[in-house]
Structure formats: C-alpha cells, structure tokens
Design an enzyme around this catalytic site. Sequence first.
Site, PDB file in Angstrom:
ATOM      1  N   CYS A   1      10.307 -13.327  -7.035  1.00 46.91           N
ATOM      2  CA  CYS A   1       9.267 -13.928  -7.880  1.00 46.91           C
ATOM      3  C   CYS A   1       8.476 -14.961  -7.089  1.00 46.91           C
ATOM      4  O   CYS A   1       7.502 -15.512  -7.577  1.00 46.91           O
ATOM      5  CB  CYS A   1       9.860 -14.620  -9.096  1.00 46.91           C
ATOM      6  SG  CYS A   1      10.945 -13.585 -10.049  1.00 46.91           S
TER       7      CYS A   1
ATOM      8  N   CYS B   1       5.395 -24.644 -10.853  1.00 43.39           N
ATOM      9  CA  CYS B   1       6.457 -25.028  -9.914  1.00 43.39           C
ATOM     10  C   CYS B   1       7.414 -26.022 -10.565  1.00 43.39           C
ATOM     11  O   CYS B   1       8.624 -25.982 -10.341  1.00 43.39           O
ATOM     12  CB  CYS B   1       5.872 -25.649  -8.648  1.00 43.39           C
ATOM     13  SG  CYS B   1       4.920 -24.492  -7.654  1.00 43.39           S
TER      14      CYS B   1
END
Lengths: 396, 329
Positions: B54, B131
């Site tokens: 990913c 993130c």
Amino acid sequence: MRVYLDNNATTIVDPKVFAEMVPYFCQMYGNPNSLHEFGSESHPALRKAMDQLYAGINASDEDDIVITSCATESNNWVIKSIYHDYILNGDKDHIITSEVEHPAVGASCKFLESLGVKVTYLPVNTDGVISVEDLKNAITDTTALVSIMWANNETGMIFPIEEIGAICKERGVLFHTDAVQAVGKIPVDVKKVNVDFLSFSAHKFHGPKGIGGLYIRNGQPLSPFFHGGEHMGGRRSGTLNVPSIVGMGKAMELAVEALDFEKNNVRRLRDKLEDALLQIPEMMVVGTKEQRVPNTILISVKGIEGEAMLWDLNQNGIGASTGSACASEALESNPVMEAIGAEADLAHTALRLSLSRFTTEAEIDFAIDVIQKAVVRLRAISSTYAYAPEWHVSKL
Amino acid sequence: MAKNSLIGGSIWEEYSQKVQDLMNHPQNMGELTEEDAKNMGGKLIIADFGAESCGDAVRLYWIVDEATEVIKAAKFKSFGCGTAIASSDTMAELCIGKTVSEAVKITNIDVEKAMRDTPDVPAVPPQKMHCSVMAYDVIKAAAASYKGVDAASFEDDIIVCECARVSLGTIKEVIKINNLKTVEEITNYTKAGAFCKSCIKPGGHEAREYYLVDILRDTRAEMEHDHLLAISNSKIEGSNTVNFDDLTIVKKFQQIEAVIDENIRPMLVMDGGNLEILDIKEGGDGMSDVYIRYLGACSGCASSSTGTLFAIEAVLQEKLSKNIRILPV
C-alpha cells in the site's frame, strides 16, 4: 556537491546551444514571416537548424519535420488528428498502443476511448517491453494507428521499433513512435526504421524547454492541430520560436555527435553506478544493460519507499526521481513497475537514476556513497525491511 | 483551477520545519525488546499496521506498566515517505506517559497539530494527511493487543474520512440539519474529503467502504422519503407531523383535494353533483381561502350556500386546519 541524476525529466542546456540562441532574443528578433530585413535576417539560422534536425534523424528532404512546442503537443497532434482523419471521417475505429506510454500518448488514447474509439493497450513483459507477436495479433482491418514509444522514460528499455515498423508497413497501418527518450541517447534513423510519425523534444537532449518536433514521412496527410496561419507550410500555425528552433538544431547536432560518447562514456558511468548499487543487498534493476538506453537505471530498493529515498538524496544534493507513491500528487505507485508485473511491494520502492554526457565520474562516486548511506539509514527506520518473514524471490 | 494551482509545486515545500527535522532525525525510531520490558518492569507490546504494497507500513513498540496502564516507552519503525516517518515519530512521542486508554484517544489530527510550526499553518499538505492516519490506526492495534480485544472495539462509529476523522453518523446528521446538497458543502461543514480525497468517490488513493457521493445521495433520498412520508401521514391521518398552515399552496391544494375526494365528493356525486377547487389564497388574516365551484346538480341547489357549504368547511377544518374558509364562486 550537487549531482543531477534526473536527465530523463529534463537536461541542462548545453552552453554551446545557449550561445547559439542568444542573438535571436535582442538582436535578430524579427518575425521570420515578415518581408523586411528584421524578419528575413533569421532565415539562415532557421534553415541551418532544419538541416541539423533532418540530419540528426536522417530524414529525407521529402519528409517533414514540423516544429511544435514539445513532444506532448506532437503526440496529441498525431493521435487526435488520426482520430479526426481516419476514424471520425473514415472507416477505421481502432488504435494500438502500450501500457507504459508517456501520459501524452496514454491519456490522449484514454480521451479517444471516451469518444468511442477502441484502444488496445499492449502489455509488457517483466523487462518492460511489448511482444511483437501481441502486436501482430492486435492489428485488425480497422486499425488506424500503432503508437509505441522508442524507449521507455522510466526503465530506459528500448522497444523493438524496427520490427514494429516492418509489421505496420506489411499490414498497411500507420505507425507513430514517441522517441523522446531515444533521440540523443541512441541512433534514431528514419531511413532504417519504417515510422510514419516520430515525436521528439529538445529539452531531453540539452536543448531548451518548450520546443519539440514531429517527423512526418513523405508528405503523409495529417490534419493540423493548430490552425491559424501558414507557418510550417500550413501544418502547424504559430509564430516560429526562432531562438528555441536555433537551439534545438544545435542541440540535435551536438547530441548526434555525442552518440558514441553516450554509448561508451555515459554507459560506463551508468554501469559503474549500477554495479555499485547492486552490491547492496536486495536491490533490483529492471531490464538488462544492453536493452536499455545508456543513461538510465530503474532500481527497486527493497524496504524503502521511493519518496523517502528521494528526500534523503535531496538532503545530500542529489536530484533523482520516482514515479511512485507519495512523490507525485496522484499518490500512485510507479505505473511502469505495475505494468511490468512487479510485486506490489516493490512498486513503491522504485528509484530512477538518469545520467547525461555532463555527468562526471566524481559525481557518480559521490552518488554511490550517498545512496549507500541513505539505504542504511532508511532501512534502519523501515518496518518492513528488518522484519520481512523471508526475502522475495524477484520476478524481475 | 486558479492562479496558485496552475504551475504546481513541490509538496516538500509545504512541510513544516518540524516535519523536515523529524524526517532527518526521528527521535523515537527504533525497537524495544523483551529485555527492555523486563528492565523497565513492564509488558512489551508490538503492533503493525499497513503494508508495503500500500506504500505505507508502521510498527509500534510499547512498554506498558501493567499496574497503572501507563506507556513507559514507545518506539516505531516505518516503511513510508518522510511524512509517514515524521508522523509515526510524533505519534510515538505522544504515547509516552499516557495510559493505554488515553493513548487510544490520540487522533491523526493531534499528530498533525503536534508537527505544526505555528498553530494556524498545517504541518503537511492535504494529500499527506493520510500519513498521520496510520499513526492513529497503529495505536489502536497496540491497545487492542494489550487489552486482548479487537481493534474495532475502540471505534464507536464508522469512520468515513480517515484524514479528518469524520464519522458516518456525523456526516448524515450534518446533511440533514443543514440541508446540504453538495459534497463541497459536506467538506466545508465537516472537513471530510478535504485532505487525501479518497473518501469523496471511488478511484482515489485508496478504496473506501463509504464514499461521500453515495452518503449524500442516500441521505438526500432518505430526507425526501421522510418528507413525503410526513405529508402522506398528514394526508391520511391528519397527523400534525407537518402543519397544514405551513404548507405551500400546492401542498395545501393536494391535501384539500384528498380530503374532498375521500369525504365529500362521494356524497355530492350520489346527488348528481360535484365541485372543483378553483384556487387557494392566503386570506391575510391567517385564513386559507379556498375558492370552489359547484358542478352538475349542486350548482343552483339552495343548500349549496348554506348546509352543504358548512358541511364541507367543517370536514376540511376538522381534517386539516381550523383556518380554512370555503368561498363558492
């Protein structure tokens, strides 16, 4: 030290090229289409530039090399005018391209798909190259165009252009190649290869940005993309960009002169860098050295996400690139890595290093040192490198 | 598209100095071992989240004091871009000294805010917000491991936008209360969809279970359905869900027509007559004036202006509103 290893993105303008361009900004600035001397005084330089371009790809005088603003324009022009001339106003309905084309080709084909055109995207093998058998099987009676790049921008892999050209000629299908990554790196000879259209861009071979060209074989009809005047024999309107054309001509001349240097010296430095990086465990390069243009390495650095690597390189003065993951706004993994069937893990670990004839040995030594240190630092941080249950057996 | 978006730029230029410093020198990077745990008198917890495929993966280490549940030490490792490393580092820092239950409440927004140089300027550009979401998720995984429960049990609602941590319930509520009609409005009200944009519609950075376009469509459909249901209830049962006096002329017309159809017209038709509604006007005194015309046997009937008229008015007043006045033309 600052080291530029992103020459597949763009290159430094050769100072010799720049010097040739300078008089055409403030001294000989006239419009070359004007009748007066201000206009006509640039004609010798323009003619010389055209000679340099024709010689550079070994074009015949009956052929056209139409100056465009860039290869993106050249690619769009061919694909969309072929649609206009042979599909919208003809009996064709099909275009063939590859999965790994530059977006200027890929996105143009997608656009035509939205208009109902059938497009075949040929897959690539694990080296990132299409198979000519697949191409043969894909051509039909209603195929209007085959558009396949000469060399890939990410991997540097050279496509079997000579064979593809022969197949297209035999089947009577028009053939376009995006030669942006080939011109100035390897010999490009339109007499040896049957191409009907060929795109190139000056800034990839140490010329200025914003200028490119489309080679068109022997008066092959193609509706204009830019209407509005009689420039370029009516094929492409717009006031001639005199300094840039002069620069592109010089850049072509110098690039062709430097092909041997590219093949030997650039290749030697590229191989030195590649061999040194492959000494680090768990590094993988796409494609063999022989099948690639001499300046390019696409390397997968196991356990390190591409943008993190770019960050560390940039901190140390090295400019490189990755089409992968976080580096672009699209947040996608490297599309070429995906197309060549790399394991999903590796698609985010690609690092592209591309040299030029201006790259020095000292720069390569410095880059090797910096990359080795970055790999050590980032693999120490990596959560996947240290704890991977077992190493992947590479499919590459 | 606008001036600032035409040339584009390096997203690196939008990282805060703190983010850049942490990328270069992460403070809590590393690992903790059983031996560390033993020395500190705590329990070692190791949790993973994400996957290399990913593009992001993070591992979190805790040493937890089992008597107090306080996290005595935290370290991380990360496969990801620089902001993923900086976010993970900040997340580990925020965990230290908190109890496990407190740590679970740390959100990705807390992580992002902790990396800002100044309170009003985001630490990372919108497309990098995801993130910090990893940081949030790995804490939950660690807490679940410590408590021996499923990580989902820390989530009291379905999260549609991971970046801004906006739940399905919140989004539906905001659409309904504010009568929102576009995804842009949802983003303006809730910040959902403002960052990585994956949750807006399929085809973004990552696949989601819920997308704003679908939630908006379904919630609007639900609202329309509720609205129609309210009207039909009031039509059938004269329920007070929607007050007759507040309805538009068109809706009033429909409801009066319905009541006349059901309760009045059959009687008139039996006598060879009928009526039609010509118009409804606001009387100005709070009354709704309903102009009708008798048809067939009714026209010219003596009781049409007395008994029949009063009967019609009484039925409508009873079924719909006391403020109805019938005016035969």
